[in-house]
Design a protein around this motif. Structure first.
Motif, PDB file in Angstrom:
ATOM      1  N   ALA A  71       0.834  -1.200   0.000  1.00 45.33           N
ATOM      2  CA  ALA A  71       0.000   0.000   0.000  1.00 45.33           C
ATOM      3  C   ALA A  71       0.871   1.253   0.000  1.00 45.33           C
ATOM      4  O   ALA A  71       0.589   2.229  -0.700  1.00 45.33           O
ATOM      5  CB  ALA A  71      -0.925  -0.012   1.209  1.00 45.33           C
ATOM      6  N   LEU A  72       1.971   1.212   0.765  1.00 46.26           N
ATOM      7  CA  LEU A  72       2.870   2.377   0.784  1.00 46.26           C
ATOM      8  C   LEU A  72       3.538   2.559  -0.569  1.00 46.26           C
ATOM      9  O   LEU A  72       3.692   3.683  -1.056  1.00 46.26           O
ATOM     10  CB  LEU A  72       3.930   2.188   1.869  1.00 46.26           C
ATOM     11  N   PHE A  73       3.932   1.449  -1.172  1.00 43.60           N
ATOM     12  CA  PHE A  73       4.555   1.476  -2.500  1.00 43.60           C
ATOM     13  C   PHE A  73       3.578   2.105  -3.499  1.00 43.60           C
ATOM     14  O   PHE A  73       3.935   3.002  -4.273  1.00 43.60           O
ATOM     15  CB  PHE A  73       4.923   0.045  -2.878  1.00 43.60           C
ATOM     16  N   LEU A  74       2.323   1.659  -3.423  1.00 41.07           N
ATOM     17  CA  LEU A  74       1.304   2.174  -4.327  1.00 41.07           C
ATOM     18  C   LEU A  74       1.086   3.666  -4.089  1.00 41.07           C
ATOM     19  O   LEU A  74       0.964   4.449  -5.049  1.00 41.07           O
ATOM     20  CB  LEU A  74       0.007   1.398  -4.106  1.00 41.07           C
ATOM     21  N   SER A  75       1.057   4.086  -2.828  1.00 39.22           N
ATOM     22  CA  SER A  75       0.892   5.510  -2.527  1.00 39.22           C
ATOM     23  C   SER A  75       2.048   6.298  -3.128  1.00 39.22           C
ATOM     24  O   SER A  75       1.846   7.374  -3.707  1.00 39.22           O
ATOM     25  CB  SER A  75       0.870   5.735  -1.016  1.00 39.22           C
ATOM     26  N   ALA A  76       3.256   5.753  -2.972  1.00 34.67           N
ATOM     27  CA  ALA A  76       4.423   6.456  -3.511  1.00 34.67           C
ATOM     28  C   ALA A  76       4.321   6.580  -5.024  1.00 34.67           C
ATOM     29  O   ALA A  76       4.633   7.633  -5.595  1.00 34.67           O
ATOM     30  CB  ALA A  76       5.696   5.717  -3.119  1.00 34.67           C
ATOM     31  N   ILE A  77       3.849   5.511  -5.683  1.00 27.13           N
ATOM     32  CA  ILE A  77       3.706   5.567  -7.145  1.00 27.13           C
ATOM     33  C   ILE A  77       2.688   6.636  -7.521  1.00 27.13           C
ATOM     34  O   ILE A  77       2.913   7.426  -8.446  1.00 27.13           O
ATOM     35  CB  ILE A  77       3.267   4.195  -7.696  1.00 27.13           C
ATOM     36  N   GLY A  78       1.566   6.692  -6.778  1.00 30.37           N
ATOM     37  CA  GLY A  78       0.538   7.682  -7.071  1.00 30.37           C
ATOM     38  C   GLY A  78       1.069   9.099  -6.952  1.00 30.37           C
ATOM     39  O   GLY A  78       0.875   9.939  -7.842  1.00 30.37           O
ATOM     40  N   LEU A  79       1.802   9.367  -5.853  1.00 39.30           N
ATOM     41  CA  LEU A  79       2.347  10.712  -5.656  1.00 39.30           C
ATOM     42  C   LEU A  79       3.378  11.044  -6.733  1.00 39.30           C
ATOM     43  O   LEU A  79       3.436  12.157  -7.249  1.00 39.30           O
ATOM     44  CB  LEU A  79       2.989  10.813  -4.270  1.00 39.30           C
ATOM     45  N   LEU A  80       4.182  10.029  -7.079  1.00 39.96           N
ATOM     46  CA  LEU A  80       5.212  10.232  -8.099  1.00 39.96           C
ATOM     47  C   LEU A  80       4.564  10.540  -9.447  1.00 39.96           C
ATOM     48  O   LEU A  80       4.999  11.435 -10.180  1.00 39.96           O
ATOM     49  CB  LEU A  80       6.077   8.969  -8.195  1.00 39.96           C
ATOM     50  N   TYR A  81       3.496   9.802  -9.758  1.00 45.54           N
ATOM     51  CA  TYR A  81       2.802  10.040 -11.027  1.00 45.54           C
ATOM     52  C   TYR A  81       2.191  11.437 -11.029  1.00 45.54           C
ATOM     53  O   TYR A  81       2.226  12.136 -12.050  1.00 45.54           O
ATOM     54  CB  TYR A  81       1.727   8.971 -11.256  1.00 45.54           C
ATOM     55  N   GLY A  82       1.642  11.850  -9.894  1.00 46.41           N
ATOM     56  CA  GLY A  82       1.091  13.188  -9.804  1.00 46.41           C
ATOM     57  C   GLY A  82       2.147  14.256 -10.042  1.00 46.41           C
ATOM     58  O   GLY A  82       1.884  15.320 -10.592  1.00 46.41           O
ATOM     59  N   VAL A 139       5.319  13.838 -11.747  1.00 47.47           N
ATOM     60  CA  VAL A 139       6.034  13.846 -13.032  1.00 47.47           C
ATOM     61  C   VAL A 139       5.188  13.352 -14.201  1.00 47.47           C
ATOM     62  O   VAL A 139       5.588  13.514 -15.351  1.00 47.47           O
ATOM     63  CB  VAL A 139       7.334  13.013 -12.960  1.00 47.47           C
ATOM     64  N   GLY A 140       4.053  12.704 -13.939  1.00 46.43           N
ATOM     65  CA  GLY A 140       3.163  12.306 -15.026  1.00 46.43           C
ATOM     66  C   GLY A 140       3.691  11.211 -15.918  1.00 46.43           C
ATOM     67  O   GLY A 140       3.346  11.127 -17.089  1.00 46.43           O
ATOM     68  N   THR A 141       4.534  10.334 -15.384  1.00 45.53           N
ATOM     69  CA  THR A 141       5.008   9.208 -16.179  1.00 45.53           C
ATOM     70  C   THR A 141       5.318   8.048 -15.249  1.00 45.53           C
ATOM     71  O   THR A 141       5.497   8.243 -14.039  1.00 45.53           O
ATOM     72  CB  THR A 141       6.257   9.589 -16.994  1.00 45.53           C
ATOM     73  N   LEU A 142       5.355   6.850 -15.788  1.00 50.72           N
ATOM     74  CA  LEU A 142       5.625   5.669 -14.966  1.00 50.72           C
ATOM     75  C   LEU A 142       6.896   4.955 -15.392  1.00 50.72           C
ATOM     76  O   LEU A 142       7.413   4.105 -14.677  1.00 50.72           O
ATOM     77  CB  LEU A 142       4.449   4.692 -15.047  1.00 50.72           C
ATOM     78  N   MET A 195      10.552   4.194 -15.667  1.00 54.89           N
ATOM     79  CA  MET A 195      11.558   4.593 -14.678  1.00 54.89           C
ATOM     80  C   MET A 195      12.617   5.513 -15.265  1.00 54.89           C
ATOM     81  O   MET A 195      13.060   6.458 -14.612  1.00 54.89           O
ATOM     82  CB  MET A 195      12.197   3.348 -14.070  1.00 54.89           C
ATOM     83  N   ALA A 196      13.015   5.250 -16.511  1.00 50.37           N
ATOM     84  CA  ALA A 196      14.012   6.120 -17.138  1.00 50.37           C
ATOM     85  C   ALA A 196      13.436   7.526 -17.310  1.00 50.37           C
ATOM     86  O   ALA A 196      14.105   8.529 -17.033  1.00 50.37           O
ATOM     87  CB  ALA A 196      14.431   5.533 -18.476  1.00 50.37           C
ATOM     88  N   ASP A 197      12.178   7.583 -17.752  1.00 53.46           N
ATOM     89  CA  ASP A 197      11.530   8.874 -17.961  1.00 53.46           C
ATOM     90  C   ASP A 197      11.343   9.608 -16.637  1.00 53.46           C
ATOM     91  O   ASP A 197      11.517  10.832 -16.560  1.00 53.46           O
ATOM     92  CB  ASP A 197      10.177   8.635 -18.659  1.00 53.46           C
ATOM     93  N   ILE A 198      10.997   8.853 -15.585  1.00 54.48           N
ATOM     94  CA  ILE A 198      10.859   9.457 -14.253  1.00 54.48           C
ATOM     95  C   ILE A 198      12.184  10.090 -13.848  1.00 54.48           C
ATOM     96  O   ILE A 198      12.230  11.220 -13.355  1.00 54.48           O
ATOM     97  CB  ILE A 198      10.448   8.401 -13.208  1.00 54.48           C
ATOM     98  N   ALA A 199      13.283   9.342 -14.091  1.00 55.43           N
ATOM     99  CA  ALA A 199      14.596   9.848 -13.697  1.00 55.43           C
ATOM    100  C   ALA A 199      14.886  11.181 -14.380  1.00 55.43           C
ATOM    101  O   ALA A 199      15.406  12.106 -13.757  1.00 55.43           O
ATOM    102  CB  ALA A 199      15.674   8.816 -14.055  1.00 55.43           C
ATOM    103  N   VAL A 200      14.521  11.287 -15.670  1.00 54.53           N
ATOM    104  CA  VAL A 200      14.757  12.535 -16.400  1.00 54.53           C
ATOM    105  C   VAL A 200      13.877  13.646 -15.845  1.00 54.53           C
ATOM    106  O   VAL A 200      14.353  14.725 -15.492  1.00 54.53           O
ATOM    107  CB  VAL A 200      14.452  12.333 -17.905  1.00 54.53           C
ATOM    108  N   LYS A 201      12.568  13.354 -15.724  1.00 50.89           N
ATOM    109  CA  LYS A 201      11.617  14.406 -15.351  1.00 50.89           C
ATOM    110  C   LYS A 201      11.802  14.851 -13.904  1.00 50.89           C
ATOM    111  O   LYS A 201      11.608  16.013 -13.581  1.00 50.89           O
ATOM    112  CB  LYS A 201      10.185  13.891 -15.545  1.00 50.89           C
ATOM    113  N   LEU A 202      12.181  13.902 -13.039  1.00 51.13           N
ATOM    114  CA  LEU A 202      12.324  14.255 -11.627  1.00 51.13           C
ATOM    115  C   LEU A 202      13.507  15.187 -11.432  1.00 51.13           C
ATOM    116  O   LEU A 202      13.518  16.006 -10.523  1.00 51.13           O
ATOM    117  CB  LEU A 202      12.504  12.978 -10.792  1.00 51.13           C
ATOM    118  N   GLY A 203      14.512  15.070 -12.329  1.00 51.61           N
ATOM    119  CA  GLY A 203      15.644  15.985 -12.256  1.00 51.61           C
ATOM    120  C   GLY A 203      15.228  17.422 -12.518  1.00 51.61           C
ATOM    121  O   GLY A 203      15.871  18.362 -12.050  1.00 51.61           O
TER     122      GLY A 203
END
Lengths: 497, 115
Positions: A171-182, A184-187, A189-197
């Protein structure tokens, strides 16, 4: 499409499905267990060789281009983990053929074993954070069912804790994914790494900590390890060995992946949390083991303590490449050794009918070869040269010295000594002291397959120890890949970010 | 709207954790149900609440016209609901079996494997 990357998931899934269809025939189940596990090892070796040669191998599922579709990515770390999971899976399959009763096989043991391997391999290969969650759940559901196979009271009690803690982690993992998607808007992992920067938000740290807790629970890191020693000693010993070898390491792998690729290791908070987590995991695990007098519970606590060494490698990664390479080396060594120790405990149980150290004894006199087969993984776990554990500890500690993390180095050395204490305790109680009066007679049945499995894994341990240099080269190459996320990102997204 | 949803999510998490800290295993499972729903609502809220059109592409176009709601977040939630349902069904059967074997629904009676 690259077939090599899909095969490690496809083979166990197919074997599991066929095994389910042929669940009424013991011969079909046994044949599928052998064929499936051998084919998996072969595909894992091929994948590692190909990854070594070509670098990252990426497959876009359904030809949906990244970052929109789901990608499977094999880099060296993933390929190494796949090979380890295949070897552990094969060992478990052979051991199970000699040890799992007909009743448990009818309860669906083999299909679940294949399914578990498929989930584990999927988690290693996926390049999509939500897909990682899905593979975690595949793995978890299979492990839940394996854990309670047999339905004894201890299993139920252990399973309630295991299931609860793992679902909280999901559930915590899922919450983290939800917040992360909110954010950077992508799932991907490579794209997340770029956008989160490009994002500068305090939310990043919150998400990083949620991932840390979620994977920390899966990896049984301090202070989230309580479910592990409460449950790992309850199921069939082949299941214990498979869990001990693989499951917590999936959590460790996820930590390695997420904190090298997505989050910035230079962040002082992440760095400090990992450092303290590593040290405390090592120490509490080994102290817990010192207080135990049940064979498998001692081994369970040592899993916790060894996770600390892997986390230490990760924690020091931003300062020393060698430490991260040491962490990877440690995972390689640990999976083989830990599964093997559980297998040995199962053999002892078959010979004497107990896991309690007090009720055991005299096995060195009766079964000198078994004693030797115990000594190899046990001394390796404690870090005796020239076995694999010595080099694992040596490289991690060397990395710690390079990084100047003296407190952690001291903790690692002391924990190594206490591990030796635990292993000599088992040696003295189970093998060396005279057998107690009321020793159970040896049960009937052939143990050839079990001895063969244990011997095979012991030989791998010796081989890793004697041929440490090539393994270290591999671990270092994997570590360098991890520390250069642009290579992963370029391989997945197809252009320089 | 977002703040209201955030409040609801927060209350759900709090209720879930409170239930899981109780001794009864039935309440433990209720806590797990609440937790999994809280996570789903969190995804829904974090992905952005807006009063846009459904993400449907007209017959004669390649892309939807105007602003549409994000379908990916809904797909994630749908997947998570299905997985959560399966896992919770297992958990319910597990506590039933545990109750039969241990003959109590009290976590404190289930400490044999802890020490």
């Amino acid at each position: 499409m690259n077939l090599l990357v899909i095969l490690p998931i496809l083979i166990p899934l197919t074997a599991g499905a066929l095994s389910l269809l042929g669940r009424h025939s013991q011969r079909v189940q046994a044949a599928l267990a052998v064929i499936g596990s051998v084919a998996l090892v072969a595909s894992a070796v091929a994948l590692l060789l190909a990854t070594w040669e070509h670098g990252h191998i990426v497959t876009e599922l359904g030809r949906w281009p990244a970052p929109f579709g789901i990608v499977l990515v094999s880099d060296l770390l993933a390929a190494i983990m796949i090979l380890l999971s295949a070897v552990t899976g094969a060992a478990t399959a052979f051991y199970s053929l000699g040890s799992i009763s007909i009743a448990h096989r009818k309860g669906g043991y083999f299909p679940l074993m294949h399914l578990l391997l498929a989930g584990v391999n999927g988690a290693f290969l996926t390049g999509d954070i939500f897909n990682l969650y899905v593979w975690f759940e595949v793995m978890l559901v299979a492990s839940f069912s394996l854990l309670i196979l047999g339905g004894e009271r201890a299993q139920m009690e252990g399973a309630v804790k295991y299931v609860t803690l793992n679902l909280v982690s999901s559930a915590l993992f899922l919450s983290a994914i939800g917040l992360l998607y909110g954010l950077v808007g992508t799932l991907n992992m490579a794209d997340i790494a770029v956008k989160l920067g490009e994002v500068d938000s305090g939310m990043t740290t919150v998400i990083a900590m949620l991932f840390m807790v979620a994977f920390g629970i899966k990896a049984a890191a301090f202070p989230f390890f309580f479910w592990l020693p409460a449950s790992y000693h309850t199921p069939q010993v082949a299941v214990s060995a498979l869990f001990a070898g693989l499951l917590t390491k999936v959590g460790v792998y996820a930590l390695f992946r997420v904190f090298t690729l997505i989050f910035d290791m230079d962040d002082p908070l992440i760095h400090q949390v990992l450092l303290w987590g590593a040290g405390l995991t090592m120490i509490t695990g080994v102290l817990g083991a010192a207080a135990q007098f049940e064979f498998r519970r001692i081994l369970s606590f040592h899993i916790v303590s060894q996770i600390g060494y892997m986390m230490m490698g990760l924690a020091l990664a931003s300062v020393s490449v060698l430490a991260l390479a040491g962490g990877i080396f440690y995972i390689i060594h640990h999976i083989i050794v830990k599964a093997n120790l559980f297998f040995v405990s199962g053999l002892v149980y078959r010979l004497r009918g107990s896991y309690e150290l007090k009720q055991l004894g005299g096995l060195y006199r009766d079964k000198p070869w078994l004693a030797l087969l115990f000594l190899i993984p046990a001394l390796s776990l404690a870090g005796m040269p020239p076995l694999s554990g010595f080099f694992g500890k040596f490289i991690v500690i060397r990395g710690g010295v390079e990084a100047g993390a003296w407190a952690l180095v001291a903790a690692a050395l002391v924990v190594g000594l206490l591990t030796l204490y635990s292993m000599t305790k088992i040696w003295a109680e189970v093998f060396w002291k005279a057998a107690p009066e009321h020793t159970a007679s040896a049960p009937s049945g052939s143990n050839t397959l079990l001895y063969a499995t244990v011997t095979g894994l012991a030989l791998i341990t010796v081989a890793i120890g004697l041929g440490a240099q090539p393994v270290l080269v591999l671990a270092q190459a994997a570590a360098e890949q991890l520390l250069d996320p642009t290579r992963y990102i370029t391989a997945v997204l197809g252009e320089a970010p | 709207m977002t703040s209201l949803m955030a409040l609801v999510v927060g209350v759900l998490y709090a209720a879930a954790i409170y239930m899981m800290l109780r001794r009864s295993i039935v309440k433990l499972v209720i806590g797990l149900v609440l937790l999994s729903n809280a996570a789903n609502l969190l995804i829904f809220t974090a992905a952005g609440l807006r009063r846009d059109a459904p993400p449907l592409v007209p017959d004669d176009a390649q892309v939807p016209a105007g602003l549409v709601a994000d379908p990916l977040a809904q797909a994630l939630i749908l997947t998570a609901i299905v997985i959560g349902f399966g896992v919770l069904a297992f958990a319910v059967v597990l506590i039933r079996r545990a109750y039969e074997v241990v003959e109590a629904d009290d976590m404190h009676q289930m400490r044999d494997t802890d020490t």
